[in-house]
Design an enzyme around this catalytic site. Structure first.
Site, mmCIF file in Angstrom:
data_model
loop_
_atom_site.group_PDB
_atom_site.id
_atom_site.type_symbol
_atom_site.label_atom_id
_atom_site.label_comp_id
_atom_site.label_asym_id
_atom_site.label_seq_id
_atom_site.Cartn_x
_atom_site.Cartn_y
_atom_site.Cartn_z
ATOM 1 N N TYR A 178 -16.751 1.670 70.770
ATOM 2 C CA TYR A 178 -17.115 2.732 71.714
ATOM 3 C C TYR A 178 -17.669 3.974 71.008
ATOM 4 O O TYR A 178 -18.752 4.462 71.335
ATOM 5 C CB TYR A 178 -15.905 3.093 72.580
ATOM 6 N N GLY A 179 -16.927 4.516 70.049
ATOM 7 C CA GLY A 179 -17.384 5.740 69.405
ATOM 8 C C GLY A 179 -18.682 5.558 68.646
ATOM 9 O O GLY A 179 -19.602 6.375 68.745
ATOM 10 N N GLY B 114 -13.987 -3.537 70.600
ATOM 11 C CA GLY B 114 -12.943 -3.838 71.566
ATOM 12 C C GLY B 114 -13.451 -4.134 72.958
ATOM 13 O O GLY B 114 -12.752 -4.765 73.758
ATOM 14 N N GLY C 91 -9.612 -5.867 78.942
ATOM 15 C CA GLY C 91 -9.685 -6.168 80.363
ATOM 16 C C GLY C 91 -10.627 -5.274 81.134
ATOM 17 O O GLY C 91 -10.776 -5.416 82.344
ATOM 18 N N MET D 247 -10.402 -2.107 81.913
ATOM 19 C CA MET D 247 -9.828 -1.062 82.767
ATOM 20 C C MET D 247 -10.259 0.306 82.262
ATOM 21 O O MET D 247 -9.847 0.750 81.195
ATOM 22 C CB MET D 247 -8.308 -1.176 82.803
ATOM 23 N N VAL E 103 -17.829 -2.778 55.058
ATOM 24 C CA VAL E 103 -17.922 -1.686 54.074
ATOM 25 C C VAL E 103 -16.730 -1.750 53.127
ATOM 26 O O VAL E 103 -15.568 -1.805 53.563
ATOM 27 C CB VAL E 103 -17.996 -0.325 54.780
ATOM 28 N N GLU F 43 -0.100 -1.626 84.320
ATOM 29 C CA GLU F 43 -1.163 -2.375 84.972
ATOM 30 C C GLU F 43 -0.606 -3.706 85.447
ATOM 31 O O GLU F 43 0.188 -4.351 84.746
ATOM 32 C CB GLU F 43 -2.364 -2.566 84.061
ATOM 33 N N HIS G 231 -3.898 -1.159 72.129
ATOM 34 C CA HIS G 231 -4.453 0.190 72.200
ATOM 35 C C HIS G 231 -4.120 1.015 70.967
ATOM 36 O O HIS G 231 -3.459 2.049 71.062
ATOM 37 C CB HIS G 231 -3.925 0.916 73.441
ATOM 38 N N GLY H 181 -11.309 5.835 67.983
ATOM 39 C CA GLY H 181 -9.939 6.035 68.435
ATOM 40 C C GLY H 181 -9.005 6.595 67.385
ATOM 41 O O GLY H 181 -7.894 7.030 67.724
ATOM 42 N N ASN I 78 -5.229 3.366 79.808
ATOM 43 C CA ASN I 78 -6.087 2.606 78.896
ATOM 44 C C ASN I 78 -7.062 3.569 78.233
ATOM 45 O O ASN I 78 -7.679 4.402 78.895
ATOM 46 C CB ASN I 78 -6.830 1.518 79.662
ATOM 47 N N PHE J 296 -10.143 3.530 76.423
ATOM 48 C CA PHE J 296 -11.530 3.515 75.951
ATOM 49 C C PHE J 296 -12.445 4.523 76.638
ATOM 50 O O PHE J 296 -13.437 4.957 76.049
ATOM 51 C CB PHE J 296 -12.125 2.101 75.966
#
Length: 550
Positions: A71-72, A165, A170, A172, A300, A408, A491, A519, A529, A531
């Site tokens: 994500y990042g 990830g 899932g 969410m 890396v 959840e 997570h 993260g 969650n 993300f």
């Protein structure tokens, strides 16, 4: 979602001199791609040029290297590319863009094969047992999509591949409640996050909500309706949770008019059709600029200062995990985006081995599991949860304020009637662990006993439901006579905490032009969650970095 226009798309403010300085060190097709015209035709040509560039070359000198494609990293790559900056991304996992012999890219949850696990010879499923029998099976060793990384007191599940990830979760997509934000990122302006960056992240991720009327009738969410009924009977609020699944596609799955994906139980080892992973959102847009090149199966090994730039040693892997080539690259800026565990392990190693000795003492600190704990409940025969269960969760039980837990209502997509309700709880667990270097590898000092607060918080929900319904906990899912899945997390968070290991925008302390943007910045818990929060924080940080550091 008032502000959905991505920042950085208007590149007219970038001077010709700064533009050339930012792109001039890219070799080969990168130079040509950066100079191509704007618009749809230009983007198509640039994307084709980038696709033809191939993996990063030994000896390359690049303006920006992003380590990881989760994500990042994906947010950072897209926004920099939109600002006219060429970006190289390296990803330890595979590209996941080529179907296997069965015509599908990912294998099914119930039939794991070599595509399932990262360099394992036996599966390591979150539910290790079923009806008293162990269910893990032997598989060929391969660079599969799910890593079950074992530390002393915990297994950390992570995605391996382009998309990180997003390939295995899932989906969410939950924005934390505003009143909880101060405890999540205390040095970040909440108004900016909720007015600008959370809406931008939700738009970029393609977040949507299930149709409540369809939910009420479709067979594949019977398990969630049972979860809702039982929660409400015990006076807990049941909330629908946003997700990045294509809900129109799932309706067609349930109707039998398209190939089944979520309705076929695909989740743990990837989803072939309906889920909007990063490959379909941020990464697709980034590739479309023609300014982002991704090198899969590249890991890396070291980052060291070299004048005003950094020498980065990268190992190229084959699908057996062997190193087939070692490359040395010069990068003007390096973004660590390998996920909480990947970034933390790399930075701790680099500091301890003298590659980046100027990193501060906060590196490796503040790691948490987002309070994850799992459990199952055995329902009565008059509360079946359904043979067919969509693998994408769409609702949860909120007892955060009173009991420190958000649960959840999760699927058990086994293909048979189990009469079981299954839950993944996120809890307000205060315990934090530390990564450290022992001379040969990086360790994490998490202790399984530290999960007890999570169990106690989850029990505030499920003890009450069991009492009301006259039901019991399942004891056959995580071992023999074991109620709680207290051995894992999906997570991982922390290890390079914002405004401690970094400044308030992710610039690593002690060095110029080194950044953490994943993260690892978040200190251990997001109350939901994580993300969407990782994505929104990356949107905030990269906007500042582009404006001030380029």
């Amino acid at each position: 979602m008032s502000d959905t226009t991505p920042r950085g798309e208007d590149t007219t403010h970038i001077s010709r001199r700064r533009f050339m300085a930012g792109t001039g060190s890219i070799v080969g097709l990168g130079i040509a791609a950066s100079a191509l015209p704007q618009g749809t035709a230009g983007a198509a040509v640039r994307a084709a040029a980038a696709a033809a560039a191939g993996p990063i070359g030994d000896g390359a000198h690049v303006p920006v290297l992003v380590i990881g494609t989760g994500y990042g990293g994906s947010v950072a790559a897209l926004r920099m590319a939109q600002a006219g900056i060429n970006v190289e991304m390296v990803e330890m996992g595979m590209a996941w863009d080529t179907p296997g012999s069965d015509g599908k890219i990912f294998c099914n949850t119930t039939s794991p094969d070599e595509r399932s696990y990262w360099l394992r010879t036996k599966t390591k499923q979150p539910l290790s047992n079923f009806l008293g029998f162990p269910i893990d099976k032997t598989i060929p060793k391969h660079t599969g999509v799910l890593d079950a990384e074992e530390f002393g007191g915990i297994i950390v599940y992570q995605g391996r591949g382009v998309g990180g990830g997003s390939l295995v979760n899932g989906g969410m997509a939950v924005t934390p409640k505003r009143e909880n934000f101060g405890a999540i990122l205390p040095t970040v302006n909440a108004d900016e996050m909720y007015n600008t960056y959370y809406p931008r992240a939700n738009a970029g991720l393609g977040v949507g909500l299930i149709d409540p009327n369809w939910f009420d009738t479709v067979d594949c969410y019977q398990f969630a309706r049972v979860g809702r009924k039982q929660a409400q009977r015990s006076n807990f609020p049941f909330v629908f949770v946003p997700d990045v699944y294509d809900w129109d596609y799932m309706k067609q799955e349930a109707a039998g008019t398209v190939p089944k994906s979520a309705v076929a139980g695909e989740i743990l080892y990837g989803n072939n059709y309906g889920k909007k992973s990063l490959q379909k959102t941020y990464i697709a847009q980034a590739k479309g600029t023609g300014r982002v090149n991704i090198s899969p199966l590249h890991r890396v090994a070291s980052v060291t200062p070299s004048g005003s730039s950094y020498t980065v040693v990268i190992e190229q892997l084959n699908t057996s995990g062997d190193v087939t080539a070692t490359k040395t690259v010069l990068a003007d800026k390096v973004f660590f985006a390998a996920g909480s565990v990947g970034t933390s392990k790399l930075l701790v190693k680099l500091k301890a081995t003298g590659k980046l000795p100027g990193l501060n003492g906060e590196i490796g600190q503040g790691w948490g599991d987002n309070g994850n704990v799992m459990c199952g409940r055995a329902n009565h025969l008059w509360d079946p949860t359904g043979k067919v269960q969509a693998s994408i969760p769409c609702g949860g039980i909120d007892n955060w304020t009173a009991g420190g837990a958000f649960a959840e209502v999760a699927p058990l997509p086994t293909g048979i009637e189990t009469y079981a309700s299954f839950y993944l709880s996120i809890t307000k667990n205060p315990n934090r662990a530390q990564f450290s270097w022992d001379g040969s590898k990086v360790n994490l000092n998490w202790q399984t006993a530290w999960k007890q607060p999570s169990i106690d918080m989850a029990k505030t929900i499920f003890d009450k439901i069991n009492s009301k319904e006259g039901t019991i906990y399942r004891t056959d899912l995580f071992g023999t006579y074991k109620i709680w899945g207290d051995h894992l997390t999906y997570h991982p968070l922390g290890g390079a905490v914002l405004n401690k290991a970094t400044d308030n925008y992710g610039r690593l302390a002690g060095y110029r032009n080194l950044y953490a943007i994943d993260g690892s910045l978040i200190p251990g818990n997001t109350s939901v969650n994580p993300f969407v929060t990782i994505t929104a924080l990356a949107e905030r940080n990269i906007e500042k970095i582009i404006a001030t550091d380029f």
